[in-house]
Design a protein around this motif. Structure first.
Motif, PDB file in Angstrom:
ATOM      1  N   VAL A  90       5.323  10.796   1.658  1.00  0.00           N
ATOM      2  CA  VAL A  90       5.563   9.825   1.045  1.00  0.00           C
ATOM      3  C   VAL A  90       4.314   8.923   0.908  1.00  0.00           C
ATOM      4  O   VAL A  90       4.343   8.188  -0.028  1.00  0.00           O
ATOM      5  CB  VAL A  90       6.619   9.184   1.634  1.00  0.00           C
ATOM      6  CG1 VAL A  90       7.033   7.702   0.972  1.00  0.00           C
ATOM      7  CG2 VAL A  90       7.941  10.059   1.556  1.00  0.00           C
ATOM      8  N   GLU A  91       3.700   8.969   1.931  1.00  0.00           N
ATOM      9  CA  GLU A  91       2.422   8.051   2.279  1.00  0.00           C
ATOM     10  C   GLU A  91       1.316   8.516   1.115  1.00  0.00           C
ATOM     11  O   GLU A  91       0.949   7.845   0.624  1.00  0.00           O
ATOM     12  CB  GLU A  91       1.901   8.269   3.410  1.00  0.00           C
ATOM     13  CG  GLU A  91       0.471   7.951   3.925  1.00  0.00           C
ATOM     14  CD  GLU A  91       0.265   6.424   3.944  1.00  0.00           C
ATOM     15  OE1 GLU A  91       1.531   5.590   4.253  1.00  0.00           O
ATOM     16  OE2 GLU A  91      -0.665   5.840   3.820  1.00  0.00           O
ATOM     17  N   ALA A  92       1.191   9.807   1.090  1.00  0.00           N
ATOM     18  CA  ALA A  92       0.451  10.334   0.037  1.00  0.00           C
ATOM     19  C   ALA A  92       0.808   9.974  -1.566  1.00  0.00           C
ATOM     20  O   ALA A  92      -0.166   9.551  -2.312  1.00  0.00           O
ATOM     21  CB  ALA A  92       0.296  11.970  -0.137  1.00  0.00           C
ATOM     22  N   LEU A  93       2.008  10.042  -1.877  1.00  0.00           N
ATOM     23  CA  LEU A  93       2.678   9.386  -2.987  1.00  0.00           C
ATOM     24  C   LEU A  93       2.034   7.892  -3.360  1.00  0.00           C
ATOM     25  O   LEU A  93       2.136   7.341  -4.549  1.00  0.00           O
ATOM     26  CB  LEU A  93       3.912   9.679  -3.078  1.00  0.00           C
ATOM     27  CG  LEU A  93       4.298  11.000  -3.584  1.00  0.00           C
ATOM     28  CD1 LEU A  93       5.998  11.209  -3.196  1.00  0.00           C
ATOM     29  CD2 LEU A  93       3.961  11.665  -4.899  1.00  0.00           C
ATOM     30  N   LEU A  94       2.340   6.971  -2.026  1.00  0.00           N
ATOM     31  CA  LEU A  94       2.384   5.718  -2.340  1.00  0.00           C
ATOM     32  C   LEU A  94       1.156   4.778  -1.960  1.00  0.00           C
ATOM     33  O   LEU A  94       1.102   3.783  -2.362  1.00  0.00           O
ATOM     34  CB  LEU A  94       3.465   5.016  -1.625  1.00  0.00           C
ATOM     35  CG  LEU A  94       4.912   5.401  -1.974  1.00  0.00           C
ATOM     36  CD1 LEU A  94       5.982   5.045  -1.085  1.00  0.00           C
ATOM     37  CD2 LEU A  94       5.289   5.377  -3.423  1.00  0.00           C
ATOM     38  N   LYS A  95       0.198   5.828  -1.499  1.00  0.00           N
ATOM     39  CA  LYS A  95      -1.029   4.803  -0.987  1.00  0.00           C
ATOM     40  C   LYS A  95      -1.799   4.321  -2.475  1.00  0.00           C
ATOM     41  O   LYS A  95      -1.775   4.906  -3.294  1.00  0.00           O
ATOM     42  CB  LYS A  95      -2.012   5.630  -0.264  1.00  0.00           C
ATOM     43  CG  LYS A  95      -2.769   6.912  -0.890  1.00  0.00           C
ATOM     44  CD  LYS A  95      -3.680   7.476  -0.142  1.00  0.00           C
ATOM     45  CE  LYS A  95      -4.074   8.825  -0.778  1.00  0.00           C
ATOM     46  NZ  LYS A  95      -4.257  10.184  -0.085  1.00  0.00           N
ATOM     47  N   ASP A  96      -2.501   3.295  -2.258  1.00  0.00           N
ATOM     48  CA  ASP A  96      -3.055   2.696  -3.422  1.00  0.00           C
ATOM     49  C   ASP A  96      -2.039   2.691  -4.627  1.00  0.00           C
ATOM     50  O   ASP A  96      -2.452   3.065  -5.948  1.00  0.00           O
ATOM     51  CB  ASP A  96      -4.274   3.232  -3.929  1.00  0.00           C
ATOM     52  CG  ASP A  96      -5.251   3.263  -2.708  1.00  0.00           C
ATOM     53  OD1 ASP A  96      -5.467   2.416  -1.930  1.00  0.00           O
ATOM     54  OD2 ASP A  96      -5.685   4.401  -2.470  1.00  0.00           O
ATOM     55  N   ARG A  97      -0.769   2.121  -4.408  1.00  0.00           N
ATOM     56  CA  ARG A  97       0.228   2.297  -5.791  1.00  0.00           C
ATOM     57  C   ARG A  97      -0.044   1.538  -7.019  1.00  0.00           C
ATOM     58  O   ARG A  97       0.827   1.587  -7.638  1.00  0.00           O
ATOM     59  CB  ARG A  97       1.597   2.333  -5.069  1.00  0.00           C
ATOM     60  CG  ARG A  97       1.684   0.946  -4.072  1.00  0.00           C
ATOM     61  CD  ARG A  97       3.069   0.917  -3.440  1.00  0.00           C
ATOM     62  NE  ARG A  97       4.091   0.613  -4.373  1.00  0.00           N
ATOM     63  CZ  ARG A  97       5.576   0.529  -4.008  1.00  0.00           C
ATOM     64  NH1 ARG A  97       5.739   1.054  -2.807  1.00  0.00           N
ATOM     65  NH2 ARG A  97       6.377   0.327  -4.766  1.00  0.00           N
ATOM     66  N   LYS A  98      -0.721   0.393  -6.682  1.00  0.00           N
ATOM     67  CA  LYS A  98      -0.839  -0.642  -7.697  1.00  0.00           C
ATOM     68  C   LYS A  98       0.455  -1.066  -8.288  1.00  0.00           C
ATOM     69  O   LYS A  98       1.165  -1.569  -7.552  1.00  0.00           O
ATOM     70  CB  LYS A  98      -1.496   0.261  -8.975  1.00  0.00           C
ATOM     71  CG  LYS A  98      -3.039   0.598  -8.505  1.00  0.00           C
ATOM     72  CD  LYS A  98      -4.091   0.793  -9.510  1.00  0.00           C
ATOM     73  CE  LYS A  98      -5.415   1.443  -9.044  1.00  0.00           C
ATOM     74  NZ  LYS A  98      -5.380   2.811  -8.430  1.00  0.00           N
ATOM     75  N   GLY A  99       0.891  -0.861  -9.491  1.00  0.00           N
ATOM     76  CA  GLY A  99       1.869  -1.664  -9.989  1.00  0.00           C
ATOM     77  C   GLY A  99       3.310  -0.587  -9.982  1.00  0.00           C
ATOM     78  O   GLY A  99       4.241  -0.911 -10.631  1.00  0.00           O
ATOM     79  N   LEU A 100       3.240   0.573  -9.490  1.00  0.00           N
ATOM     80  CA  LEU A 100       4.143   1.452  -9.161  1.00  0.00           C
ATOM     81  C   LEU A 100       5.722   0.690  -8.804  1.00  0.00           C
ATOM     82  O   LEU A 100       5.571   0.151  -7.787  1.00  0.00           O
ATOM     83  CB  LEU A 100       4.063   2.479  -8.333  1.00  0.00           C
ATOM     84  CG  LEU A 100       4.900   3.625  -8.321  1.00  0.00           C
ATOM     85  CD1 LEU A 100       4.809   4.428  -9.505  1.00  0.00           C
ATOM     86  CD2 LEU A 100       4.263   4.709  -7.088  1.00  0.00           C
ATOM     87  N   LEU A 101       6.628   1.025  -9.703  1.00  0.00           N
ATOM     88  CA  LEU A 101       7.893   0.673  -9.215  1.00  0.00           C
ATOM     89  C   LEU A 101       8.645   1.731  -8.463  1.00  0.00           C
ATOM     90  O   LEU A 101       8.756   3.076  -9.203  1.00  0.00           O
ATOM     91  CB  LEU A 101       8.756   0.267 -10.420  1.00  0.00           C
ATOM     92  CG  LEU A 101       8.125  -0.601 -11.504  1.00  0.00           C
ATOM     93  CD1 LEU A 101       8.738  -0.813 -12.453  1.00  0.00           C
ATOM     94  CD2 LEU A 101       7.577  -2.027 -10.616  1.00  0.00           C
ATOM     95  N   VAL A 102       9.264   1.477  -7.157  1.00  0.00           N
ATOM     96  CA  VAL A 102       9.874   2.614  -6.481  1.00  0.00           C
ATOM     97  C   VAL A 102      11.319   2.446  -6.103  1.00  0.00           C
ATOM     98  O   VAL A 102      11.565   1.287  -5.696  1.00  0.00           O
ATOM     99  CB  VAL A 102       9.001   2.994  -5.161  1.00  0.00           C
ATOM    100  CG1 VAL A 102       9.727   4.027  -4.338  1.00  0.00           C
ATOM    101  CG2 VAL A 102       7.408   3.180  -5.483  1.00  0.00           C
ATOM    102  N   VAL A 103      12.105   3.363  -6.324  1.00  0.00           N
ATOM    103  CA  VAL A 103      13.505   3.576  -6.069  1.00  0.00           C
ATOM    104  C   VAL A 103      13.823   4.563  -5.016  1.00  0.00           C
ATOM    105  O   VAL A 103      13.280   5.688  -5.258  1.00  0.00           O
ATOM    106  CB  VAL A 103      14.511   3.647  -7.042  1.00  0.00           C
ATOM    107  CG1 VAL A 103      15.938   3.608  -6.894  1.00  0.00           C
ATOM    108  CG2 VAL A 103      14.330   2.598  -8.351  1.00  0.00           C
ATOM    109  N   ALA A 104      14.381   4.107  -3.671  1.00  0.00           N
ATOM    110  CA  ALA A 104      14.380   5.093  -2.804  1.00  0.00           C
ATOM    111  C   ALA A 104      16.185   5.255  -2.553  1.00  0.00           C
ATOM    112  O   ALA A 104      16.829   4.444  -2.451  1.00  0.00           O
ATOM    113  CB  ALA A 104      13.774   4.978  -1.637  1.00  0.00           C
ATOM    114  N   GLY A 105      16.638   6.711  -2.418  1.00  0.00           N
ATOM    115  CA  GLY A 105      17.955   6.946  -2.310  1.00  0.00           C
ATOM    116  C   GLY A 105      18.034   6.576  -0.393  1.00  0.00           C
ATOM    117  O   GLY A 105      17.136   6.362   0.114  1.00  0.00           O
ATOM    118  N   LEU A 106      19.348   6.467  -0.509  1.00  0.00           N
ATOM    119  CA  LEU A 106      19.767   5.960   0.838  1.00  0.00           C
ATOM    120  C   LEU A 106      19.207   6.744   2.052  1.00  0.00           C
ATOM    121  O   LEU A 106      19.188   7.934   1.689  1.00  0.00           O
ATOM    122  CB  LEU A 106      21.204   5.684   1.112  1.00  0.00           C
ATOM    123  CG  LEU A 106      22.083   6.877   1.207  1.00  0.00           C
ATOM    124  CD1 LEU A 106      23.730   6.350   1.419  1.00  0.00           C
ATOM    125  CD2 LEU A 106      22.021   7.731   0.085  1.00  0.00           C
ATOM    126  N   GLY A 107      19.401   6.404   3.231  1.00  0.00           N
ATOM    127  CA  GLY A 107      18.926   7.054   4.350  1.00  0.00           C
ATOM    128  C   GLY A 107      17.314   7.237   4.733  1.00  0.00           C
ATOM    129  O   GLY A 107      16.623   6.383   4.245  1.00  0.00           O
TER     130      GLY A 107
END
Lengths: 179, 196
Positions: free
Chosen positions: B11-28
């Motif tokens: 998840v860190e690799a996906l979200l580093k320097d994420r700029k304008g990325l919109l993120v929805v995460a499932g529960l838990g």
């Protein structure tokens, strides 16, 4: 001879949704919503999204609102039961939600399997914090949808319009399949 | 092949320097994972509504076609909303990616096995539903390609990332749903969000 409908309520609902700025419409098909679904699909400014089950539409409308777009959700009363847990998300986050529900299991129902969910629909919705507006005559539908849209988007409420089986007027399996 | 991946690293690799990325995460666990990578208003972590994370992502992606939307969720959450893969496959939003962090367990309830532990192939389901790009990921060497697929390949993109089943310290986002919604809208839409 083709009868002319004095209250073309699907067209009126469509116009009301347009006036309310609704641009995403999730639906699980219902015979009572057939014309309205066709109008939404034909509208290039609207995105009509066919769902595999009704609760998907709750997520769709929530996501649309997060993105600044107003949504509406069309279903039959039997689909209300599928939505229950997700109505909890709507309430906790105070998402606006406009549900237009065609009723079964109500007046003159011919399929006994429709009756339990149809009869429980208003109570189930209210138990989850959804404001319920009932439209029992064709001429009531458009003003009721208009009021529901104002309450939903103006006051951030979850609102369901229950369109009575008496208005939809499907009286037999043969009648249903011929529509 | 056994996975060597840790979920928080993915998840860190996906979200580093994420700029304008919109993120929805499932529960838990996936809500804790995105929070561990850095809480921001453009995260929408769910605390309930199991099975609907991908659909929230679809509604958002259709509403914001110029923004990239990434749904990060767990295998149990995705299995509960399997029909949403068919719904997304029909709509084909080019700006949506769904990444399932698959530890083959229900992590919050005692690490019970999910269907994926018995071989249910979510990436194959997504492919059959019409996703434009799908993949399974099991090694660190694949993370770079996963990131570029999730953030830039024409969507809908689906990835099933096999990770080690491990219990990790909770990293909790705010839990007030009204707050999470309002801060997301304000960050995305500006002051106008409060006037709609």
């Amino acid at each position: 001879m083709k009868r002319i409908d004095p209250h073309p309520w699907p067209e009126q609902i469509y116009k009301t949704l347009k006036d309310a700025g609704v641009r995403q419409v999730g639906y699980v098909p219902d015979a009572g919503h057939k014309r309205l679904i066709e109008l939404c699909i034909a509208d290039k400014e609207m995105r009509a999204v066919v769902l595999s089950t009704e609760e998907e539409g709750i997520g769709l409308a929530a996501g649309a609102w997060l993105g600044g777009v107003r949504g509406a959700l069309l279903m039959q009363s039997s689909g209300v039961g599928n939505c229950i847990n997700h109505l909890g998300t709507v309430r906790e986050c105070r998402f606006p939600l406009l549900m237009l529900i065609t009723m079964r299991g109500q007046k003159g129902e011919f399929n006994p399997w429709q009756v339990p969910m149809g009869q429980a629909t208003p109570g189930v919705l209210e138990a989850m914090g959804v404001v319920v507006h009932e439209a029992n005559a064709a001429e009531e539908i458009a003003p009721t949808v208009d009021a529901a849209a104002r309450l939903a988007f103006g006051s951030y409420q979850a609102v369901a319009v229950l369109i009575s089986q008496a208005v939809i007027g499907i009286k037999s399996f043969q009648d249903q399949s011929s529509r | 092949m056994k996975t060597t991946l840790h979920r928080r690293d993915v998840v860190e690799a996906l979200l580093k320097d994420r700029k304008g990325l919109l993120v929805v995460a499932g529960l838990g666990s996936t809500a804790w994972d995105i929070t561990a990578a850095g809480d921001t208003p453009l995260n929408f972590p769910l605390w309930g509504g199991m099975g609907n994370a991908a659909m929230i992502g679809l509604g958002l992606a259709l509403a914001q076609p110029r923004r990239r939307v990434l749904v990060i969720t767990g295998d149990g959450e995705m299995l509960m909303g399997l029909g949403s893969l068919a719904t997304i496959g029909v709509q084909k939003p080019r700006n949506l990616a769904v990444v399932v962090i698959d530890n083959e367990r229900y992590g919050e309830t005692g690490m019970q096995r999910t269907h994926t532990s018995a071989g249910v192939d979510l990436a194959a389901v997504a492919k059959a539903c019409g996703f434009r790009a799908t993949r399974q990921v099991r090694s660190r060497a694949q993370l770079g390609a996963l990131r570029s697929a999730a953030l830039s390949l024409p969507g809908p993109v689906f990835a099933q990332v096999k990770v080690i089943a491990e219990k990790l310290p909770l990293v909790l986002p705010p839990r007030d749903g009204g707050l999470l919604k309002s801060r997301f809208r304000k960050a995305l839409l500006g002051e106008a969000a409060d006037l709609d």
